[in-house]
Design a protein around this motif. Structure first.
Motif, PDB file in Angstrom:
ATOM      1  N   GLU A 265      -4.645  56.174  70.350  1.00 30.75           N
ATOM      2  CA  GLU A 265      -4.567  56.919  71.547  1.00 30.75           C
ATOM      3  C   GLU A 265      -4.208  58.558  71.240  1.00 30.75           C
ATOM      4  O   GLU A 265      -4.424  59.450  72.057  1.00 30.75           O
ATOM      5  N   GLY A 266      -3.396  58.746  70.045  1.00 30.53           N
ATOM      6  CA  GLY A 266      -3.259  60.043  69.778  1.00 30.53           C
ATOM      7  C   GLY A 266      -4.469  61.029  69.518  1.00 30.53           C
ATOM      8  O   GLY A 266      -4.231  62.226  69.811  1.00 30.53           O
ATOM      9  N   LEU A 267      -5.483  60.481  69.070  1.00 25.96           N
ATOM     10  CA  LEU A 267      -6.605  61.092  68.792  1.00 25.96           C
ATOM     11  C   LEU A 267      -7.163  61.465  70.025  1.00 25.96           C
ATOM     12  O   LEU A 267      -7.982  62.380  70.083  1.00 25.96           O
ATOM     13  N   ARG A 268      -7.180  60.508  70.913  1.00 26.01           N
ATOM     14  CA  ARG A 268      -7.788  60.740  72.198  1.00 26.01           C
ATOM     15  C   ARG A 268      -6.703  61.974  73.191  1.00 26.01           C
ATOM     16  O   ARG A 268      -7.772  62.843  73.885  1.00 26.01           O
ATOM     17  N   LEU A 269      -5.450  61.672  73.149  1.00 26.19           N
ATOM     18  CA  LEU A 269      -4.710  62.365  73.976  1.00 26.19           C
ATOM     19  C   LEU A 269      -4.447  63.800  73.182  1.00 26.19           C
ATOM     20  O   LEU A 269      -3.666  64.744  73.986  1.00 26.19           O
ATOM     21  N   GLY A 270      -4.493  63.791  71.931  1.00 27.81           N
ATOM     22  CA  GLY A 270      -3.752  65.000  70.896  1.00 27.81           C
ATOM     23  C   GLY A 270      -2.449  65.384  71.162  1.00 27.81           C
ATOM     24  O   GLY A 270      -1.529  64.381  71.342  1.00 27.81           O
ATOM     25  N   ASP A 271      -2.094  66.676  71.638  1.00 29.25           N
ATOM     26  CA  ASP A 271      -0.585  67.112  71.800  1.00 29.25           C
ATOM     27  C   ASP A 271      -0.026  66.583  73.069  1.00 29.25           C
ATOM     28  O   ASP A 271       1.325  66.857  73.114  1.00 29.25           O
ATOM     29  N   ARG A 272      -0.719  66.172  73.961  1.00 33.45           N
ATOM     30  CA  ARG A 272       0.034  65.398  75.287  1.00 33.45           C
ATOM     31  C   ARG A 272       0.717  64.180  74.936  1.00 33.45           C
ATOM     32  O   ARG A 272       1.497  63.943  75.697  1.00 33.45           O
ATOM     33  N   LEU A 273       0.431  63.442  73.739  1.00 33.01           N
ATOM     34  CA  LEU A 273       1.432  62.484  73.365  1.00 33.01           C
ATOM     35  C   LEU A 273       2.236  62.741  72.243  1.00 33.01           C
ATOM     36  O   LEU A 273       1.779  63.089  71.230  1.00 33.01           O
ATOM     37  N   GLU A 274       3.414  62.404  72.553  1.00 32.10           N
ATOM     38  CA  GLU A 274       4.413  62.438  71.347  1.00 32.10           C
ATOM     39  C   GLU A 274       5.110  61.236  71.508  1.00 32.10           C
ATOM     40  O   GLU A 274       5.257  60.371  72.480  1.00 32.10           O
ATOM     41  N   VAL A 275       5.484  60.716  70.373  1.00 33.09           N
ATOM     42  CA  VAL A 275       6.089  59.268  70.071  1.00 33.09           C
ATOM     43  C   VAL A 275       7.370  59.565  69.458  1.00 33.09           C
ATOM     44  O   VAL A 275       7.356  60.190  68.146  1.00 33.09           O
ATOM     45  N   ASP A 276       8.445  58.836  69.822  1.00 27.70           N
ATOM     46  CA  ASP A 276       9.655  59.004  69.329  1.00 27.70           C
ATOM     47  C   ASP A 276      10.183  57.429  68.877  1.00 27.70           C
ATOM     48  O   ASP A 276      10.413  56.532  69.805  1.00 27.70           O
ATOM     49  N   TRP A 277      10.344  57.363  67.327  1.00 30.74           N
ATOM     50  CA  TRP A 277      10.690  55.882  66.998  1.00 30.74           C
ATOM     51  C   TRP A 277      12.141  55.994  66.824  1.00 30.74           C
ATOM     52  O   TRP A 277      12.477  56.757  65.873  1.00 30.74           O
ATOM     53  N   GLN A 278      12.810  55.180  67.084  1.00 34.09           N
ATOM     54  CA  GLN A 278      14.375  54.907  67.060  1.00 34.09           C
ATOM     55  C   GLN A 278      14.806  53.488  66.994  1.00 34.09           C
ATOM     56  O   GLN A 278      15.462  52.795  67.518  1.00 34.09           O
ATOM     57  N   VAL A 279      14.233  52.817  65.868  1.00 32.65           N
ATOM     58  CA  VAL A 279      14.198  51.499  65.553  1.00 32.65           C
ATOM     59  C   VAL A 279      15.213  51.179  64.555  1.00 32.65           C
ATOM     60  O   VAL A 279      15.132  51.772  63.555  1.00 32.65           O
ATOM     61  N   GLU A 280      16.410  50.423  64.746  1.00 30.34           N
ATOM     62  CA  GLU A 280      17.347  50.400  63.729  1.00 30.34           C
ATOM     63  C   GLU A 280      16.897  49.520  62.725  1.00 30.34           C
ATOM     64  O   GLU A 280      16.081  48.649  62.616  1.00 30.34           O
ATOM     65  N   ALA A 281      17.487  49.833  61.242  1.00 34.62           N
ATOM     66  CA  ALA A 281      17.001  49.314  60.378  1.00 34.62           C
ATOM     67  C   ALA A 281      17.595  47.697  60.249  1.00 34.62           C
ATOM     68  O   ALA A 281      18.606  47.519  60.774  1.00 34.62           O
ATOM     69  N   GLY A 282      16.921  47.006  59.630  1.00 34.25           N
ATOM     70  CA  GLY A 282      17.237  45.636  59.397  1.00 34.25           C
ATOM     71  C   GLY A 282      16.733  44.726  60.394  1.00 34.25           C
ATOM     72  O   GLY A 282      16.987  43.209  60.596  1.00 34.25           O
ATOM     73  N   LEU A 283      15.912  45.259  61.325  1.00 36.38           N
ATOM     74  CA  LEU A 283      15.182  44.177  62.395  1.00 36.38           C
ATOM     75  C   LEU A 283      13.915  43.848  61.980  1.00 36.38           C
ATOM     76  O   LEU A 283      13.178  43.228  62.848  1.00 36.38           O
ATOM     77  N   GLU A 284      13.550  43.856  60.744  1.00 34.36           N
ATOM     78  CA  GLU A 284      12.112  43.780  60.309  1.00 34.36           C
ATOM     79  C   GLU A 284      11.597  42.438  60.647  1.00 34.36           C
ATOM     80  O   GLU A 284      10.220  42.138  61.024  1.00 34.36           O
ATOM     81  N   ARG A 285      12.367  41.414  60.315  1.00 38.43           N
ATOM     82  CA  ARG A 285      12.044  39.988  60.336  1.00 38.43           C
ATOM     83  C   ARG A 285      12.576  39.291  61.935  1.00 38.43           C
ATOM     84  O   ARG A 285      12.525  38.029  61.818  1.00 38.43           O
ATOM     85  N   GLN A 286      12.779  40.161  62.600  1.00 45.09           N
ATOM     86  CA  GLN A 286      13.350  39.515  63.895  1.00 45.09           C
ATOM     87  C   GLN A 286      12.158  38.919  64.687  1.00 45.09           C
ATOM     88  O   GLN A 286      11.016  39.511  64.726  1.00 45.09           O
ATOM     89  N   ALA A 287      12.199  37.835  65.269  1.00 46.02           N
ATOM     90  CA  ALA A 287      10.917  36.915  65.903  1.00 46.02           C
ATOM     91  C   ALA A 287      10.542  37.292  67.154  1.00 46.02           C
ATOM     92  O   ALA A 287      11.609  37.768  67.942  1.00 46.02           O
TER      93      ALA A 287
END
Length: 362
Positions: free
Chosen positions: A230-252
């Motif tokens: 989607e970033g390729l299609r929307l370009g600068d109109r799309l920004e993504v902010d990731w705020q995922v706490e460490a240690g949740l990788e194996r959460q089901a």
């Protein structure tokens, strides 16, 4: 009642595909004891003539019933893997005979200990106990069978909802992605190649319907691939902010849970806005729960929301309820100009050696 297939399958899989629940579990034994004790209380009330309850009768019958219930449950628990390989009718007959044999043994013991006339067996009383045990056992097994059928139907409906959700994702996203890739082939071939790989991985995941639960890390990786396209299609109109706490990788988490929420954030919060906006994905643990939030700019009043948004949320909520019960929650909220979808999951992990469907405590 048909014969179950006995092809080579793991013993655990066969055991899970059996209408009698696992009586080794504390909750199952507790429910059996409570139910039997209530039945004993009712019989003591009926038996009493001069008072509400005949306490002597209640105590003796309660002792007898509890011992037979516990020993029968233990025997069924031990033999359950073997019973699960039999047809439903044959397993029902053998379990009933097992319970009757247990009741008969305890009846003879009680008759020898409590009989006021030693040497004379009270066959009539023993026969009544066996008849009562036969009726109650068949009623309980019938209840287990109906519960098992209901659970099987519930799982089938859940798979149907997942298929409906997957079908909704395909059309418009596929067309937009292919148009984007076509426009990149001549100018940025490397990005076009990466986009094709991301797209293939997305659809490979959407076709993987055998997994009931995957890790949060896998689901987030799927979201990243989707956002890259989607970033390729929307370009600068799309920004993504990731705020995922460490240690949740194996959460089901059920597959295709977050990706549709991110897709809704794009199509209802970013795409209609000429200035675009930010999609924020937040993940953290609190107590025995894990929270995952997907936020996007709130659509203006004149922007009509698609029916597919409601359908995706309903499908996700139904699957969460089927897998986790009431411990999982999906809710929406508006604050200022931000629209938030909050997903609350019970804190469970999936094994790291592969995708599994069983829950294991964190």
């Amino acid at each position: 009642m048909s014969k179950r297939p006995t092809a080579s399958r793991p013993a655990e899989a066969l055991s899970n595909d059996f209408f009698v629940p696992d009586l080794c579990r504390v909750r199952a034994v507790f429910m059996l004891l409570v139910t039997s004790e209530l039945m004993v209380l009712l019989l003591a009330v009926v038996h009493s003539q001069n008072q509400w309850i005949d306490w002597n009768y209640f105590g003796l019958l309660s002792l007898f019933v509890q011992w037979t219930v516990l020993t029968s449950a233990a025997l069924i628990c031990i033999l359950r893997p073997w019973f699960s390989r039999l047809s439903t009718a044959r397993a029902t007959i053998l379990i009933t005979l097992l319970v009757l044999a247990d009741v008969f043994a305890f009846s003879l013991f009680a008759d020898n200990v409590l009989n006021p006339e030693p040497g004379i067996t009270g066959w009539l009383a023993i026969g009544k106990k066996l008849l009562a045990a036969l009726i109650i056992t068949l009623m309980v097994l019938r209840y287990f069978y109906l519960q098992f059928q209901w659970q099987q139907q519930r799982q089938s409906e859940m798979q149907a909802r997942l298929a409906a959700l997957q079908a909704r994702i395909h059309p418009h996203f596929l067309f937009n992605s292919m148009n984007t890739i076509a426009s990149l082939i001549s100018t940025r071939p490397e990005q076009a190649e990466d986009a094709v790989l991301d797209l293939s991985e997305l659809f490979r995941a959407s076709l993987r319907t055998q997994d009931r639960l995957i890790s949060l890390d896998e689901e987030l990786a799927l979201c990243r691939r989707y956002l890259m396209i989607e970033g390729l299609r929307l370009g600068d109109r799309l920004e993504v902010d990731w705020q995922v706490e460490a240690g949740l990788e194996r959460q089901a988490i059920p597959p295709l849970t977050l990706q549709p929420l991110v897709e809704n954030a794009i199509y209802h919060g970013i795409q209609p806005n000429p200035k675009g906006g930010t999609v924020r994905i937040v993940g953290y643990r609190r107590g025995d729960s894990v929270y995952v939030l997907v936020q996007n700019p709130k659509p203006t009043d004149d922007q009509r929301r698609h029916n597919g948004n409601r359908m995706a949320l309903d499908n996700i909520q139904s699957r969460l309820l089927a897998l986790f019960g009431e411990t999982a929650v999906l809710k929406q909220s508006h604050q200022n100009d931000i629209y938030t979808v909050t997903l609350r999951l019970p804190k469970h992990t999936v094994p790291s050696q592969g995708r599994q469907t069983r829950l294991s405590p964190h």
